[in-house]
Enzyme design. Structure first.
Site, PDB file in Angstrom:
ATOM      1  N   GLU B  64       9.753  84.206  41.134  1.00  0.00           N
ATOM      2  CA  GLU B  64       8.744  84.792  42.011  1.00  0.00           C
ATOM      3  C   GLU B  64       8.111  86.045  41.407  1.00  0.00           C
ATOM      4  O   GLU B  64       8.780  86.805  40.705  1.00  0.00           O
ATOM      5  CB  GLU B  64       9.391  85.185  43.345  1.00  0.00           C
ATOM      6  CG  GLU B  64       9.950  84.003  44.106  1.00  0.00           C
ATOM      7  CD  GLU B  64      10.816  84.426  45.273  1.00  0.00           C
ATOM      8  OE1 GLU B  64      10.894  83.647  46.237  1.00  0.00           O
ATOM      9  OE2 GLU B  64      11.413  85.520  45.221  1.00  0.00           O
ATOM     10  N   ASP B 235      16.775  83.411  52.367  1.00  0.00           N
ATOM     11  CA  ASP B 235      15.551  84.037  51.878  1.00  0.00           C
ATOM     12  C   ASP B 235      14.641  83.107  51.097  1.00  0.00           C
ATOM     13  O   ASP B 235      13.772  83.550  50.370  1.00  0.00           O
ATOM     14  CB  ASP B 235      15.893  85.264  51.034  1.00  0.00           C
ATOM     15  CG  ASP B 235      16.700  84.885  49.798  1.00  0.00           C
ATOM     16  OD1 ASP B 235      17.036  83.700  49.652  1.00  0.00           O
ATOM     17  OD2 ASP B 235      16.990  85.780  48.998  1.00  0.00           O
TER      18      ASP B 235
END
Lengths: 351, 351
Positions: B64, B235
């Site tokens: 990410e 998450d």
């Protein structure tokens, strides 16, 4: 292939190492080899996880992240574009990038990409021209003779054999700088007093100016039939170089339409104006130049896969050239779940 | 403030430097000061250019990029999440980040963020609990005793005075590791044989496990009234820790709803299920805990502004601590438009 077996280490190519790497390989050789990587990745275009770049715009410029992945490796580039920087002695564009393994998420390379971006942009332009420019073209006009211009010239020489340059810049010192840098590299160079003069007799027109505004570097009357236009400078919303009428007379080739429609010259056109994807031309799925009358336009904005190719190429050169340093970037506790224990032991080691 | 006047140099905080920095300041002091930066940025939440993180998912994990900007500075973090890494002796999460000036686009800091992420995650959890946990809470259950657990414990001690820990992990060696690392730091620690045992008497339950799957770390019957749940482990899409029924009984607080609805525990709920933004609680625009019966849930996924705060904090510590190296990351030609000339002169210098 991993260069290092130390889990905390990421190889780092500094600006100094990048210059040594390019010079050790030779600039034209570097461009030629890099072109193979870029073309290879265009040919497997559909296997990439692609996304338009993630841009953070401000009054003075833009900061962008450009990620791409082929499922095995992941790369991204950080790049800024700040036209006013030049006046303050800073680069308009600076960049760095990272290559990582998809399977572990671990970075395997951190590298400067200011120089590398200039090289990959030039290589992509020359690759596009290989498919789009008139056969046996020898003369290129370069309008905008700043930081990118020499790289463009050398890539077109290495890949297409372009050996006649016609330079124009609103600041003639830039043209003289460009001509001096390219002296004794096999070019016949003419410095021109206007864009109009520069395009005379050129089969290829490269526009690579930096102003962040709607500029009209080329007007319609300047572009005759049969020309290939390599439009490099128009690469963000509000920054274009060509008069709209030229676009309407051209067959337009782009990297990644969702990004180019926002950033490229074609932001001046309707959202459904027909364009051809460059990878399809390379893969033989679409035609490039069809005849000697056609005006072809490569509306270059720079896409993440090109940076991915450049990262891949640089990474592959490291074992044999050794131009890198070891960067202690990744925490590597003896036991992966014991990150805090690593910190505690560092304390004991220091006391 | 610029640490260096050399245009090519970006200060770099290695893993080793980060450990020295944290130890020099002191872990609890570091957490307390960092909390001020994180809270400060939550309080000016609306002034940030925010975007959900840009994720590249693969079978084994995710890579990410998390950018954020306050208009003056720009920061981003690269972070991976690969649960299977642990079995191969690698970190589940590694990270690094960059802070840059918006006005020039020039990076001013490159830093490891594996350790820093653990610190900022813990700080954000503890900050949220300051507003949401029962008053005068002293006992916290920590379910999942891996790389993040000690950081969570210390942040809750530093910010809330939590001094009783009840640890549980499916692998009891992890709990013993956590207890050993936290020995003599002022905690009363109990290692528990089950999640059910761990939550007994706890006013705060922290779940921080790493499996990438729909796990049910907490079932509905385990959660009594008045509890604050700090759900850290869930998450990413497909990775949650709490039974859905718990969510339905809780008042849910989140960082950035567009991201949490995709990645957090609330991915199990309808897209319009009411949630409260944490910044609004901090700013007094929304209520935190209203009574002693209420179950509050901080559905933490980690947001880019927290990394921005962490980058800002580390950057501010460099002048006085000096724990950084100088990285030759940015090309700096004598004349900005003469990038190619810089390369040529490097050749002349070498020959």
């Amino acid at each position: 292939m991993n260069i290092t077996t130390k889990l905390n280490i990421v190889p780092f190519v500094s600006v100094d190492s990048m210059m040594k790497l390019v010079l050790a390989i030779g600039i034209e050789q570097f461009l030629t080899e890099l072109a193979r990587y870029v073309e290879e990745d265009f040919l497997r275009w559909e296997s990439f996880d692609k996304t338009a770049r993630v841009a953070s715009h401000s009054t003075e410029g833009v900061i962008e992240l450009m990620p791409a992945s082929d499922g095995k490796m992941y790369g991204f580039k950080y790049v800024n574009g700040h036209p006013k920087n030049m006046l303050e002695g800073l680069q308009t564009v600076t960049a760095f990038g990272v290559l990582a393994e998809v399977d572990s998420g671990y970075p395997v390379l951190l590298t400067e990409m200011t120089i590398l971006t200039a090289l990959r942009t030039a290589v992509t332009s020359a690759l596009a021209a290989k498919y789009l420019a008139p056969k046996n073209a020898r003369t290129m006009a370069i309008i905008g003779n700043g930081a990118q211009s020499e790289f463009q010239a050398l890539a077109f020489k290495a890949l297409l054999g372009i050996d006649r340059l016609r330079l124009y810049d609103i600041d003639s010192t830039a043209s003289h700088k460009c001509a001096a840098n390219l002296a004794n590299m096999g070019f016949d160079i003419t410095i021109c007093a206007s864009g109009q003069e520069a395009v005379e007799g050129a089969e290829i027109i490269t526009t690579v100016t930096a102003d962040k505004k709607y500029a009209t570097i080329l007007t319609d009357n300047m572009v005759g039939s049969g020309i290939h236009i390599n439009a490099v400078g128009g690469d963000c919303p509000g920054k274009v170089e060509l008069h709209r009428d030229i676009l309407l007379r051209s067959d337009i080739f782009v990297e990644y339409p969702p990004q180019t429609r926002i950033e490229g010259e074609i932001q001046q056109l309707a959202d459904d104006h027909p364009v051809t994807e460059l990878w399809q031309v390379m893969a033989g799925k679409a035609s490039g130049r069809k005849n000697s009358k056609q005006i072809t336009l490569f509306d270059s904005v720079g896409f993440a896969t090109e940076d991915f190719s450049a990262l891949r190429y640089v990474y592959d050169q490291l074992p044999r050239t050794g131009f890198y340093e070891e960067l202690d970037l990744l925490a590597d506790p003896d036991e992966p779940r014991d990150l805090f224990g690593m910190l505690l032991r560092a304390k004991q080691a220091a006391s």
